[in-house]
Design a protein around this motif. Structure first.
Motif, PDB file in Angstrom:
ATOM      1  N   GLN A  16       0.844  -1.186   0.000  1.00  0.00           N
ATOM      2  CA  GLN A  16       0.000   0.000   0.000  1.00  0.00           C
ATOM      3  C   GLN A  16       0.885   1.244   0.000  1.00  0.00           C
ATOM      4  OE1 GLN A  16      -1.850  -1.146   3.686  1.00  0.00           O
ATOM      5  NE2 GLN A  16      -3.670  -1.963   2.663  1.00  0.00           N
ATOM      6  N   HIS A  17       1.207   1.707  -1.212  1.00  0.00           N
ATOM      7  CA  HIS A  17       2.200   2.773  -1.353  1.00  0.00           C
ATOM      8  C   HIS A  17       1.768   4.077  -0.674  1.00  0.00           C
ATOM      9  CE1 HIS A  17       4.275   0.069  -4.016  1.00  0.00           C
ATOM     10  NE2 HIS A  17       3.254   0.026  -4.843  1.00  0.00           N
ATOM     11  N   GLY A  18       0.473   4.388  -0.739  1.00  0.00           N
ATOM     12  CA  GLY A  18       0.004   5.616  -0.111  1.00  0.00           C
ATOM     13  C   GLY A  18       0.173   5.610   1.396  1.00  0.00           C
ATOM     14  N   ALA A  21       3.425   7.286   2.772  1.00  0.00           N
ATOM     15  CA  ALA A  21       3.383   8.740   2.944  1.00  0.00           C
ATOM     16  C   ALA A  21       2.674   9.103   4.240  1.00  0.00           C
ATOM     17  CB  ALA A  21       2.680   9.392   1.754  1.00  0.00           C
ATOM     18  N   ASP A 123     -10.649   3.820   5.268  1.00  0.00           N
ATOM     19  CA  ASP A 123      -9.547   4.691   4.865  1.00  0.00           C
ATOM     20  C   ASP A 123      -9.458   5.921   5.774  1.00  0.00           C
ATOM     21  OD1 ASP A 123      -8.865   3.022   2.780  1.00  0.00           O
ATOM     22  OD2 ASP A 123     -10.028   4.124   1.287  1.00  0.00           O
ATOM     23  N   PHE A 160      -4.685  14.306   3.559  1.00  0.00           N
ATOM     24  CA  PHE A 160      -4.785  12.875   3.293  1.00  0.00           C
ATOM     25  C   PHE A 160      -6.223  12.428   3.010  1.00  0.00           C
ATOM     26  CE2 PHE A 160      -0.530  12.644   5.271  1.00  0.00           C
ATOM     27  CZ  PHE A 160       0.105  11.954   4.246  1.00  0.00           C
ATOM     28  N   THR A 163      -6.651  13.056  -0.486  1.00  0.00           N
ATOM     29  CA  THR A 163      -5.970  12.023  -1.262  1.00  0.00           C
ATOM     30  C   THR A 163      -6.850  10.785  -1.420  1.00  0.00           C
ATOM     31  OG1 THR A 163      -3.789  12.796  -0.566  1.00  0.00           O
ATOM     32  CG2 THR A 163      -3.940  10.532  -1.333  1.00  0.00           C
ATOM     33  N   VAL A 167      -7.687   9.510  -5.141  1.00  0.00           N
ATOM     34  CA  VAL A 167      -7.254   8.181  -5.588  1.00  0.00           C
ATOM     35  C   VAL A 167      -8.449   7.325  -6.003  1.00  0.00           C
ATOM     36  CG1 VAL A 167      -6.187   6.017  -4.837  1.00  0.00           C
ATOM     37  CG2 VAL A 167      -5.089   8.196  -4.300  1.00  0.00           C
ATOM     38  N   SER A 226      -0.056   7.936 -11.669  1.00  0.00           N
ATOM     39  CA  SER A 226      -0.711   8.703 -10.612  1.00  0.00           C
ATOM     40  C   SER A 226       0.029   8.542  -9.294  1.00  0.00           C
ATOM     41  CB  SER A 226      -2.159   8.230 -10.458  1.00  0.00           C
ATOM     42  OG  SER A 226      -2.784   8.857  -9.360  1.00  0.00           O
ATOM     43  N   GLY A 227       0.481   7.309  -9.018  1.00  0.00           N
ATOM     44  CA  GLY A 227       1.236   7.062  -7.790  1.00  0.00           C
ATOM     45  C   GLY A 227       2.543   7.830  -7.762  1.00  0.00           C
ATOM     46  N   GLU A 230       1.847  11.358  -6.990  1.00  0.00           N
ATOM     47  CA  GLU A 230       1.496  11.554  -5.590  1.00  0.00           C
ATOM     48  C   GLU A 230       2.730  11.772  -4.719  1.00  0.00           C
ATOM     49  OE1 GLU A 230      -1.481  11.933  -3.674  1.00  0.00           O
ATOM     50  OE2 GLU A 230      -1.819  12.506  -5.750  1.00  0.00           O
ATOM     51  N   SER A 234       3.008  14.921  -2.397  1.00  0.00           N
ATOM     52  CA  SER A 234       3.310  14.755  -0.973  1.00  0.00           C
ATOM     53  C   SER A 234       4.493  15.609  -0.559  1.00  0.00           C
ATOM     54  CB  SER A 234       3.599  13.277  -0.667  1.00  0.00           C
ATOM     55  OG  SER A 234       2.465  12.483  -0.876  1.00  0.00           O
TER      56      SER A 234
END
Length: 245
Positions: A16-18, A21, A123, A160, A163, A167, A226-227, A230, A234
């Motif tokens: 989960q890359h987000g 951050a 989330d 966030f 975000t 997303v 998109s990632g 981000e 960020s």
């Protein structure tokens, strides 16, 4: 062999890359808003281990597959316990913050058990949970102005949560015009809140984020691109928050 290695990696390192951050940015805001010190290194190590431990724990709650997630939980839990004990000895006030995280984690556990981890409320609970570390890092650095810390917390939540909306308009809600309108509306509201509560210079990054929410979902941008963007957004948010506030 490559597939096996990737499967092993996915059990130990969250994809989960987000979340990375959310793990780092609130911590940096709290630390630099006070006075960075050597204890912050231990605190971040502990915070990282909490994340690495709770990831397989939530996967286990969802699947009950001890054979898959038991070893990662044992590894990260075994590293976390002595480090957490050392932190509590060095700074006993940390014990005060733990009960604030637990209800939000229970929300994550609830949605994991029902295999609804992509739910908006789940989330949002994660955003709140990750953002709380800002107060912990701020207190550890000797911060005393809790109104200022609260404003940083609010700013972090605004960013966030936006975000999350953005997303979802790129991935799961990309063909949902109502959700797109909600996303744009949220970003406009965030801009208004910043205009009222924060220095005017913060309107610059918040306007960029609004333009992102308006324009990018209408393009054919890929999830990967998109990632990558981000990461830039960020960095823009973090640098502006630290410099302006």
């Amino acid at each position: 062999m490559r597939v096996r290695n990737e499967n092993m990696k996915s059990k130990y390192i969250p994809k989960q890359h987000g979340a990375w951050a959310m793990l780092i940015i609130p911590f940096l805001l709290g630390m630099f808003a006070s006075r960075p010190g050597r204890l912050h290194i231990l605190l971040f190590a502990g915070w990282l281990l909490v994340y690495l431990f709770t990831f397989p724990l939530l996967q286990w709650i969802r699947t009950r597959k001890t054979s898959l997630y038991g070893k990662p939980m044992l590894l990260y839990g075994g590293l976390l316990i002595p480090l957490a004990a050392a932190l509590l000895v060095l700074d006993p006030v940390l014990l005060f913050w733990i009960p604030l995280f637990l209800p939000l984690f229970l929300v994550n556990g609830y949605f994991a058990r029902r295999n609804r981890e992509r739910a908006f409320l789940n989330d949002l609970a994660a955003v709140m949970q990750f953002s709380l570390i800002l107060f912990v890092a701020y207190q550890m650095g000797g911060g005393k102005d809790w109104r200022f810390a609260g404003s940083l917390f609010l700013l972090n939540i605004l960013y966030f949560t936006g975000t999350i909306f953005y997303v979802k308009t790129i991935i799961r809600e990309k063909n949902n015009p109502l959700f797109y309108k909600l996303s744009v509306g949220y970003h406009i509201a965030s801009l208004v809140i910043c205009a009222v509560c924060f220095p005017a210079a913060l309107l610059i990054p918040m306007t960029v984020l609004l333009l992102r929410a308006v324009w990018l979902p209408k393009t054919k941008i890929t999830v990967k691109r998109s990632g990558m963007l981000e990461i830039a957004f960020s960095l823009l948010f973090t640098v502006c928050a630290l410099v302006i506030l």
